[in-house]
Motif scaffolding. Structure first.
Motif, PDB file in Angstrom:
ATOM      1  N   LYS A  51       0.840  -1.200   0.000  1.00 26.25           N
ATOM      2  CA  LYS A  51       0.000   0.000   0.000  1.00 26.25           C
ATOM      3  C   LYS A  51       0.873   1.247   0.000  1.00 26.25           C
ATOM      4  CE  LYS A  51      -4.000  -2.132   0.843  1.00 26.25           C
ATOM      5  NZ  LYS A  51      -5.086  -2.167  -0.093  1.00 26.25           N
ATOM      6  N   PRO A  52       0.346   2.377  -0.520  1.00 32.40           N
ATOM      7  CA  PRO A  52       1.118   3.623  -0.477  1.00 32.40           C
ATOM      8  C   PRO A  52       1.232   4.169   0.950  1.00 32.40           C
ATOM      9  CG  PRO A  52      -1.017   3.968  -1.532  1.00 32.40           C
ATOM     10  CD  PRO A  52      -0.913   2.505  -1.233  1.00 32.40           C
ATOM     11  N   LEU A  53       2.235   5.014   1.151  1.00 28.57           N
ATOM     12  CA  LEU A  53       2.533   5.583   2.470  1.00 28.57           C
ATOM     13  C   LEU A  53       1.309   6.230   3.112  1.00 28.57           C
ATOM     14  CD1 LEU A  53       4.706   6.413   4.604  1.00 28.57           C
ATOM     15  CD2 LEU A  53       4.983   8.509   3.276  1.00 28.57           C
ATOM     16  N   PHE A  54       0.576   7.064   2.353  1.00 25.80           N
ATOM     17  CA  PHE A  54      -0.526   7.806   2.970  1.00 25.80           C
ATOM     18  C   PHE A  54      -1.742   6.939   3.262  1.00 25.80           C
ATOM     19  CE2 PHE A  54       2.113  11.398   2.428  1.00 25.80           C
ATOM     20  CZ  PHE A  54       1.776  12.190   3.508  1.00 25.80           C
ATOM     21  N   PHE A  55      -1.814   5.760   2.663  1.00 29.50           N
ATOM     22  CA  PHE A  55      -2.829   4.787   3.087  1.00 29.50           C
ATOM     23  C   PHE A  55      -2.594   4.465   4.562  1.00 29.50           C
ATOM     24  CE2 PHE A  55      -3.685   0.387   4.223  1.00 29.50           C
ATOM     25  CZ  PHE A  55      -5.032   0.299   3.974  1.00 29.50           C
ATOM     26  N   TYR A  56      -1.332   4.188   4.904  1.00 33.42           N
ATOM     27  CA  TYR A  56      -0.991   3.842   6.292  1.00 33.42           C
ATOM     28  C   TYR A  56      -1.122   5.032   7.235  1.00 33.42           C
ATOM     29  CZ  TYR A  56       0.744  -0.676   4.691  1.00 33.42           C
ATOM     30  OH  TYR A  56       0.843  -1.933   4.165  1.00 33.42           O
ATOM     31  N   VAL A  57      -0.789   6.238   6.758  1.00 35.49           N
ATOM     32  CA  VAL A  57      -0.937   7.439   7.596  1.00 35.49           C
ATOM     33  C   VAL A  57      -2.408   7.614   7.972  1.00 35.49           C
ATOM     34  CG1 VAL A  57      -0.774   9.968   7.632  1.00 35.49           C
ATOM     35  CG2 VAL A  57       1.112   8.610   6.691  1.00 35.49           C
ATOM     36  N   ASN A  58      -3.296   7.514   6.989  1.00 33.51           N
ATOM     37  CA  ASN A  58      -4.736   7.678   7.258  1.00 33.51           C
ATOM     38  C   ASN A  58      -5.304   6.527   8.083  1.00 33.51           C
ATOM     39  OD1 ASN A  58      -5.081  10.197   5.942  1.00 33.51           O
ATOM     40  ND2 ASN A  58      -5.015   9.155   3.973  1.00 33.51           N
ATOM     41  N   LEU A  59      -4.841   5.318   7.814  1.00 33.58           N
ATOM     42  CA  LEU A  59      -5.280   4.158   8.603  1.00 33.58           C
ATOM     43  C   LEU A  59      -4.866   4.319  10.065  1.00 33.58           C
ATOM     44  CD1 LEU A  59      -6.591   1.322   8.559  1.00 33.58           C
ATOM     45  CD2 LEU A  59      -4.298   0.401   8.109  1.00 33.58           C
ATOM     46  N   THR A  60      -3.650   4.810  10.286  1.00 28.74           N
ATOM     47  CA  THR A  60      -3.157   5.025  11.644  1.00 28.74           C
ATOM     48  C   THR A  60      -4.016   6.059  12.374  1.00 28.74           C
ATOM     49  OG1 THR A  60      -0.912   4.448  10.949  1.00 28.74           O
ATOM     50  CG2 THR A  60      -1.133   5.643  13.023  1.00 28.74           C
ATOM     51  N   LYS A  61      -4.397   7.118  11.682  1.00 27.15           N
ATOM     52  CA  LYS A  61      -5.287   8.125  12.290  1.00 27.15           C
ATOM     53  C   LYS A  61      -6.614   7.492  12.702  1.00 27.15           C
ATOM     54  CE  LYS A  61      -3.765  12.126   9.574  1.00 27.15           C
ATOM     55  NZ  LYS A  61      -4.240  13.061   8.532  1.00 27.15           N
ATOM     56  N   ARG A  62      -7.180   6.665  11.817  1.00 29.04           N
ATOM     57  CA  ARG A  62      -8.462   6.015  12.138  1.00 29.04           C
ATOM     58  C   ARG A  62      -8.307   5.078  13.341  1.00 29.04           C
ATOM     59  NH1 ARG A  62      -9.092   5.636   6.430  1.00 29.04           N
ATOM     60  NH2 ARG A  62      -8.769   3.393   6.440  1.00 29.04           N
ATOM     61  N   TYR A  63      -7.207   4.336  13.400  1.00 32.95           N
ATOM     62  CA  TYR A  63      -6.969   3.452  14.541  1.00 32.95           C
ATOM     63  C   TYR A  63      -6.840   4.259  15.824  1.00 32.95           C
ATOM     64  CZ  TYR A  63      -6.336  -1.174  12.398  1.00 32.95           C
ATOM     65  OH  TYR A  63      -6.538  -2.378  11.779  1.00 32.95           O
ATOM     66  N   MET A  64      -6.156   5.414  15.755  1.00 35.53           N
ATOM     67  CA  MET A  64      -6.001   6.240  16.956  1.00 35.53           C
ATOM     68  C   MET A  64      -7.341   6.804  17.406  1.00 35.53           C
ATOM     69  SD  MET A  64      -2.268   8.050  16.940  1.00 35.53           S
ATOM     70  CE  MET A  64      -2.524   9.085  15.551  1.00 35.53           C
ATOM     71  N   GLN A  65      -8.229   7.132  16.459  1.00 33.97           N
ATOM     72  CA  GLN A  65      -9.575   7.591  16.834  1.00 33.97           C
ATOM     73  C   GLN A  65     -10.296   6.495  17.626  1.00 33.97           C
ATOM     74  OE1 GLN A  65     -11.054   8.725  12.871  1.00 33.97           O
ATOM     75  NE2 GLN A  65     -11.758  10.628  13.808  1.00 33.97           N
TER      76      GLN A  65
END
Length: 127
Positions: free
Chosen positions: A29-43
């Protein structure tokens, strides 16, 4: 019967602890897929564990730095280790570097997420 119940309850605890882990690949997956996924997990979980092996370690470090530099995350823990992986092509185990970074929400995480949402960020990296 008590042994079974105890085993199941331990298993549930272990499963719960792994729910907030993201295993990062540098090819899938691209880098920003993981950045956004990480934000959702933190929420959802307030903290997230990013994990990677070998060449994907730099991707995990980049994700953590992007989130820290933009005020979304604070670093809680960094663990490094070496794991043995069975390499089918060589027929023998190989040593791989492993990193785990635990990130937690910053005090203004929710405000930043709300502001990003208002700006029309759709969260899929296509902005």
């Amino acid at each position: 019967m008590d042994e079974i119940t105890e085993g199941v309850s331990k298993m549930n605890v272990a499963e719960f602890q792994k729910k907030n882990r993201i295993q990062v690949s540098n090819t899938k997956k691209p880098l920003f897929f993981y950045v956004n996924l990480t934000k959702r997990y933190m929420q959802q979980y307030n903290e997230v564990e990013l994990s990677a092996l070998g060449m994907a370690i730099s991707t995990v470090v980049s994700i953590a730095e992007i989130l820290k530099n933009n005020g979304f995350a604070v670093e809680k823990k960094i663990m490094t280790s070496t794991v043995e992986i069975k390499d089918d092509s060589r027929g023998r185990p190989v040593q791989k570097a492993k990193i785990e970074i635990v990130l937690g929400k910053t005090a203004n995480f929710d405000e930043l997420m709300a502001a990003a949402h208002e700006d029309g960020e759709n969260g899929n990296g296509d902005d």
